[in-house]
Write an enzyme that holds these catalytic residues in place. Structure first.
Site, PDB file in Angstrom:
ATOM      1  N   LYS A 146      79.673 122.374  65.126  1.00  0.00           N
ATOM      2  CA  LYS A 146      80.104 122.165  64.190  1.00  0.00           C
ATOM      3  C   LYS A 146      81.597 123.342  63.438  1.00  0.00           C
ATOM      4  O   LYS A 146      82.062 123.004  63.185  1.00  0.00           O
ATOM      5  CB  LYS A 146      79.214 122.988  63.083  1.00  0.00           C
ATOM      6  N   GLY A 147      81.588 124.231  64.183  1.00  0.00           N
ATOM      7  CA  GLY A 147      83.228 125.109  63.974  1.00  0.00           C
ATOM      8  C   GLY A 147      82.819 126.297  63.925  1.00  0.00           C
ATOM      9  O   GLY A 147      81.760 126.427  63.118  1.00  0.00           O
ATOM     10  N   LYS A 204      90.353 128.623  76.320  1.00  0.00           N
ATOM     11  CA  LYS A 204      91.372 128.921  75.250  1.00  0.00           C
ATOM     12  C   LYS A 204      92.954 128.227  75.494  1.00  0.00           C
ATOM     13  O   LYS A 204      93.589 129.376  75.912  1.00  0.00           O
ATOM     14  CB  LYS A 204      90.543 129.843  74.289  1.00  0.00           C
ATOM     15  N   GLN A 259      85.290 119.381  66.391  1.00  0.00           N
ATOM     16  CA  GLN A 259      84.090 120.416  65.418  1.00  0.00           C
ATOM     17  C   GLN A 259      83.846 119.745  64.152  1.00  0.00           C
ATOM     18  O   GLN A 259      84.661 118.881  63.225  1.00  0.00           O
ATOM     19  CB  GLN A 259      85.798 121.875  64.944  1.00  0.00           C
ATOM     20  N   THR A 267      74.690 123.313  70.242  1.00  0.00           N
ATOM     21  CA  THR A 267      74.709 122.994  68.210  1.00  0.00           C
ATOM     22  C   THR A 267      73.081 123.711  69.065  1.00  0.00           C
ATOM     23  O   THR A 267      72.063 122.754  69.745  1.00  0.00           O
ATOM     24  CB  THR A 267      74.276 122.136  68.091  1.00  0.00           C
ATOM     25  N   HIS A 268      72.327 125.144  68.487  1.00  0.00           N
ATOM     26  CA  HIS A 268      71.410 125.812  69.055  1.00  0.00           C
ATOM     27  C   HIS A 268      70.778 125.060  67.464  1.00  0.00           C
ATOM     28  O   HIS A 268      69.532 125.717  67.035  1.00  0.00           O
ATOM     29  CB  HIS A 268      71.070 126.872  68.381  1.00  0.00           C
ATOM     30  N   ARG A 320      82.569 136.304  65.236  1.00  0.00           N
ATOM     31  CA  ARG A 320      82.208 135.138  65.312  1.00  0.00           C
ATOM     32  C   ARG A 320      81.045 134.460  65.416  1.00  0.00           C
ATOM     33  O   ARG A 320      80.394 133.298  64.056  1.00  0.00           O
ATOM     34  CB  ARG A 320      83.166 133.564  66.094  1.00  0.00           C
ATOM     35  N   ARG A 321      80.541 135.337  65.958  1.00  0.00           N
ATOM     36  CA  ARG A 321      78.604 135.586  66.445  1.00  0.00           C
ATOM     37  C   ARG A 321      77.880 135.876  64.941  1.00  0.00           C
ATOM     38  O   ARG A 321      77.452 135.580  64.965  1.00  0.00           O
ATOM     39  CB  ARG A 321      78.383 135.565  67.254  1.00  0.00           C
ATOM     40  N   ARG A 368      82.841 117.679  73.809  1.00  0.00           N
ATOM     41  CA  ARG A 368      81.625 118.184  73.377  1.00  0.00           C
ATOM     42  C   ARG A 368      81.714 118.592  71.625  1.00  0.00           C
ATOM     43  O   ARG A 368      82.992 118.887  71.388  1.00  0.00           O
ATOM     44  CB  ARG A 368      82.076 119.463  73.696  1.00  0.00           C
ATOM     45  N   ASP A 412      87.563 124.492  74.413  1.00  0.00           N
ATOM     46  CA  ASP A 412      87.633 124.831  73.341  1.00  0.00           C
ATOM     47  C   ASP A 412      88.379 124.528  71.913  1.00  0.00           C
ATOM     48  O   ASP A 412      90.100 124.547  72.801  1.00  0.00           O
ATOM     49  CB  ASP A 412      87.616 126.480  73.359  1.00  0.00           C
TER      50      ASP A 412
END
Ligand SMILES: Cc1cc2nc3c(=O)[nH]c(=O)nc-3n(C[C@H](O)[C@H](O)[C@H](O)COP(=O)(O)OP(=O)(O)OC[C@H]3O[C@@H](n4cnc5c(N)ncnc54)[C@H](O)[C@@H]3O)c2cc1C
Length: 304
Positions: free
Chosen positions: A184-185, A97, A160, A223-224, A285-286, A181, A131
């Site tokens: 979504k953001g 970052k 994003q 993405t998942h 954030r997760r 990469r 990132d």
């Protein structure tokens, strides 16, 4: 949406961060998404993943450093990570970052630190993934990525899909041949900058994904989201895009089933493996992405 915004708001509170990052129960809970506190923890996880045929990108946790010494320490941490990846012969990149490398303090010094990392990564035959943080950083981040690409050509940008500007950014990066990469953001953004509805974000992701699969250089789809992954697999079959031309990326601790689908289809998966003591903003954030994670946190804290 309310819970998402609350978690993202709390992710920026320094007092809570200082309390949570003390060694103890909270840190153990964070291991659901974080490999551990040290580089060796991350190396151990990476070795295990390599055994399963999964690539890694290492993220030494930290962001928004407040002085040059901290920025220099972050640079040294990433140099250590590159060295360990090389020693272990692990097929890994690093994810940095820019606010961790001092972007808020001195953009030029930050750029020099990115150049140094790209030089070292080049020596190991790997690349640096930059990132993307909150929308106020996008122009400065892409400027540094473009400069690094022009120098050594081993850098990846992150776009994003929730940002309204992203289609123009993807088209430009495709033209420049810079790998992207696509995610979504994950930040709290005003509606003027970002789509608010999940449906709009998902639609934009699908649109940008097609642009990358048509014209991108070595795109990484991060993405998942099973629906988007299946759509990507169909589109790649139609376009005749093989495993060497792109990769999927996912976060450590999330999306095992989707990962299995991708591996079964013969495509590459790279896991984003975060490690370090400064885990709090990443962890929040997760939680924001999936409020159900709150019950996981509450259950573990009650058991303590
Ligand atoms: C490799 C990688 C790198 C990333 N880099 C950046 C970056 O540089 N900048 C940035 O802003 N964002 C980044 N992100 C985060 C990203 O923007 C999203 O916030 C995150 O990936 C969740 O979005 P999704 O695509 O999985 O879709 P979603 O629609 O949010 O989720 C799809 C499904 O995935 C599962 N899932 C998603 N998140 C979680 C979670 N936290 N816990 C449990 N299950 C979950 C759920 O089953 C959910 O239904 C990155 C993500 C990945 C995978």
């Amino acid at each position: 949406m309310l819970l998402r915004n609350l978690f993202l708001f709390l992710s920026r509170r320094k007092w809570l961060r200082t309390r949570m990052e003390q060694p103890g129960m909270a840190g153990r809970v964070a291991r659901r998404f974080v490999a551990g506190r040290t580089l060796e923890d991350a190396v151990q996880v990476s070795r295990r993943l390599a055994g399963e045929g999964i690539l890694v990108t290492l993220d030494h946790l930290g962001e928004n450093v407040t002085n040059g010494l901290e920025a220099a320490a972050s640079l040294a941490d990433y140099q250590d990570a590159l060295l360990r990846l090389r020693q272990e012969r692990l097929s890994g990149t690093i994810s940095v970052k820019l606010t961790q490398l001092g972007l808020d303090l001195d953009a030029e010094a930050c750029r020099e630190r990115v150049f140094l990392l790209c030089d070292e990564a080049l020596g190991s035959g790997t690349r640096v993934e930059v990132d993307m943080e909150a929308s106020g950083y996008v122009d400065r981040t892409l400027a540094i990525v473009e400069a690094a690409h022009a120098r050594t050509g081993n850098v990846r940008a992150v776009i994003q899909a929730y940002l309204r500007r992203s289609e123009a950014d993807v088209r430009r990066l495709n033209q420049l041949g810079i790998p992207v990469r696509l995610c979504k953001g994950a930040y709290l953004e005003p509606e003027s900058a970002a789509f608010a509805a999940k449906r709009e974000v998902d639609e934009n992701y699908a649109r940008l994904m097609s642009l990358l699969l048509a014209d991108g250089a070595q795109p990484a789809l991060a993405t998942h989201d099973g629906k988007l992954v299946r759509r990507a697999l169909r589109e790649m079959a139609r376009r005749g895009i093989g495993p060497a031309e792109m990769e999927f990326q996912m976060l450590y601790g999330i999306g095992r089933d989707v990962r299995r689908t991708i591996l079964r289809a013969g495509y590459r998966v790279r896991l984003y493996v975060p490690y370090g003591a400064a885990w709090y903003p990443y962890f929040m954030r997760r939680l924001a992405e999936r409020p159900a994670n709150l019950w996981f946190l509450a259950r573990n804290l009650m058991r303590a």
